[in-house]
Design a protein around this motif. Structure first.
Motif, PDB file in Angstrom:
ATOM      1  N   ARG A 109       0.821  -1.220   0.000  1.00  0.00           N
ATOM      2  CA  ARG A 109       0.000   0.000   0.000  1.00  0.00           C
ATOM      3  C   ARG A 109       0.853   1.267   0.000  1.00  0.00           C
ATOM      4  NH1 ARG A 109      -4.019  -0.807  -2.517  1.00  0.00           N
ATOM      5  NH2 ARG A 109      -5.360  -2.398  -1.724  1.00  0.00           N
ATOM      6  N   GLU A 110       2.060   1.192   0.572  1.00  0.00           N
ATOM      7  CA  GLU A 110       2.885   2.394   0.647  1.00  0.00           C
ATOM      8  C   GLU A 110       4.362   2.015   0.516  1.00  0.00           C
ATOM      9  OE1 GLU A 110       3.375   6.335   3.462  1.00  0.00           O
ATOM     10  OE2 GLU A 110       1.901   4.811   3.982  1.00  0.00           O
ATOM     11  N   LEU A 141       5.322   7.136  -1.316  1.00  0.00           N
ATOM     12  CA  LEU A 141       4.492   6.882  -2.487  1.00  0.00           C
ATOM     13  C   LEU A 141       3.423   5.874  -2.115  1.00  0.00           C
ATOM     14  CD1 LEU A 141       4.064   7.037  -5.629  1.00  0.00           C
ATOM     15  CD2 LEU A 141       5.674   5.136  -5.794  1.00  0.00           C
ATOM     16  N   SER A 142       2.171   6.285  -2.247  1.00  0.00           N
ATOM     17  CA  SER A 142       1.098   5.309  -2.055  1.00  0.00           C
ATOM     18  C   SER A 142       1.076   4.403  -3.280  1.00  0.00           C
ATOM     19  CB  SER A 142      -0.252   6.015  -1.885  1.00  0.00           C
ATOM     20  OG  SER A 142      -0.568   6.723  -3.055  1.00  0.00           O
ATOM     21  N   PHE A 143       0.647   3.162  -3.090  1.00  0.00           N
ATOM     22  CA  PHE A 143       0.724   2.198  -4.181  1.00  0.00           C
ATOM     23  C   PHE A 143      -0.602   1.484  -4.333  1.00  0.00           C
ATOM     24  CE2 PHE A 143       1.863  -1.830  -6.178  1.00  0.00           C
ATOM     25  CZ  PHE A 143       2.643  -1.379  -7.239  1.00  0.00           C
ATOM     26  N   SER A 144      -0.973   1.255  -5.570  1.00  0.00           N
ATOM     27  CA  SER A 144      -2.182   0.512  -5.865  1.00  0.00           C
ATOM     28  C   SER A 144      -1.906  -0.367  -7.083  1.00  0.00           C
ATOM     29  CB  SER A 144      -3.348   1.456  -6.165  1.00  0.00           C
ATOM     30  OG  SER A 144      -4.467   0.720  -6.583  1.00  0.00           O
ATOM     31  N   GLU A 145      -2.223  -1.633  -6.971  1.00  0.00           N
ATOM     32  CA  GLU A 145      -1.962  -2.558  -8.071  1.00  0.00           C
ATOM     33  C   GLU A 145      -2.864  -2.299  -9.278  1.00  0.00           C
ATOM     34  OE1 GLU A 145      -2.013  -6.563  -6.654  1.00  0.00           O
ATOM     35  OE2 GLU A 145      -0.380  -6.203  -5.254  1.00  0.00           O
ATOM     36  N   VAL A 148      -0.739   0.419 -11.795  1.00  0.00           N
ATOM     37  CA  VAL A 148       0.698   0.171 -11.696  1.00  0.00           C
ATOM     38  C   VAL A 148       1.490   1.084 -12.627  1.00  0.00           C
ATOM     39  CG1 VAL A 148       2.504  -1.542 -12.097  1.00  0.00           C
ATOM     40  CG2 VAL A 148       0.425  -2.187 -10.905  1.00  0.00           C
ATOM     41  N   LYS A 151       1.695   4.587 -11.282  1.00  0.00           N
ATOM     42  CA  LYS A 151       2.556   4.645 -10.098  1.00  0.00           C
ATOM     43  C   LYS A 151       4.025   4.521 -10.468  1.00  0.00           C
ATOM     44  CE  LYS A 151      -0.385   5.538  -6.991  1.00  0.00           C
ATOM     45  NZ  LYS A 151      -0.283   6.773  -6.197  1.00  0.00           N
ATOM     46  N   GLU A 152       4.332   3.741 -11.531  1.00  0.00           N
ATOM     47  CA  GLU A 152       5.714   3.658 -11.995  1.00  0.00           C
ATOM     48  C   GLU A 152       6.181   5.011 -12.518  1.00  0.00           C
ATOM     49  OE1 GLU A 152       6.025   0.533 -14.870  1.00  0.00           O
ATOM     50  OE2 GLU A 152       5.854  -1.043 -13.354  1.00  0.00           O
ATOM     51  N   GLU A 154       4.958   7.927 -11.588  1.00  0.00           N
ATOM     52  CA  GLU A 154       5.077   8.792 -10.418  1.00  0.00           C
ATOM     53  C   GLU A 154       6.373   8.507  -9.666  1.00  0.00           C
ATOM     54  OE1 GLU A 154       2.585  10.011  -6.370  1.00  0.00           O
ATOM     55  OE2 GLU A 154       1.763   8.521  -7.740  1.00  0.00           O
ATOM     56  N   GLU A 155       6.734   7.242  -9.549  1.00  0.00           N
ATOM     57  CA  GLU A 155       7.983   6.860  -8.892  1.00  0.00           C
ATOM     58  C   GLU A 155       9.180   7.451  -9.631  1.00  0.00           C
ATOM     59  OE1 GLU A 155      10.510   2.774  -8.104  1.00  0.00           O
ATOM     60  OE2 GLU A 155       8.319   2.660  -8.045  1.00  0.00           O
TER      61      GLU A 155
END
Length: 180
Positions: A109-110, A141-145, A148, A151-152, A154-155
């Protein structure tokens, strides 16, 4: 005639504004970095994005940078400069991605994203100008499958932001080295 007067009035307003800004100390942001050395040799295990950014900023300020990472090992001895004013030893350059929060089902999740750089600056004679120093940045970074790819991206942006912040901190420290 009216258009000419309007143009002259606008030009006069711009000149008055420019004079006012000049009087308050305003100036356009430039590189602005001044260093007490002209040449810097980098000793690092490998070339990284942080070192590439640092090298670009130093070169933009007029510093000659040599010997960066793997490229230094492949340079012929005749092509290497004999001496540099200072030697920058990069002791650690590390990127971390650590899970700091999970759900009851074990899903991530994070994340904590970290970037660390340890370095020291000395003269060729061995005089220590900057003792071993660590620069570190961390972002969450909050994470959600389900998203993906987003989020990549954003990372990657967060790592880029950390790189920029570390290079800026590094430049401030290098610019504080006393002038010759």
């Amino acid at each position: 005639m009216v258009a000419r007067r309007a143009w002259l009035a606008a030009a006069g307003g711009v000149l008055i504004s420019a004079a006012g800004l000049g009087g308050c100390g305003f100036r356009l942001r430039g590189t602005g970095w001044r260093f007490g050395f002209r040449t810097l040799r980098v000793q690092a295990a490998a070339d990284s994005d942080v070192l590439q950014s640092l090298r670009a900023q130093l070169q933009a300020a007029g510093v000659v940078v040599t010997g960066t990472g793997v490229a230094a090992a492949t340079t012929t001895p005749a092509a290497r400069p004999l001496a540099a004013d200072v030697i920058l030893q990069v002791l650690q350059d590390q990127r971390e991605r650590v899970v700091v929060g999970t759900t009851a089902a074990g899903q991530v999740r994070e994340l904590a994203l970290r970037r660390r750089v340890r370095f020291a600056l000395r003269t060729p004679a061995g005089v220590e100008l900057i003792p071993e120093t660590e620069l570190a940045q961390e972002r969450e970074l909050s994470f959600s499958e389900t998203v993906v790819l987003g989020k990549e991206a954003e990372e990657a942006l967060l790592f880029d932001d950390m790189r920029t912040a570390i290079v800026r901190q590094w430049l401030v420290r290098l610019a504080a080295v006393p002038l010759r």
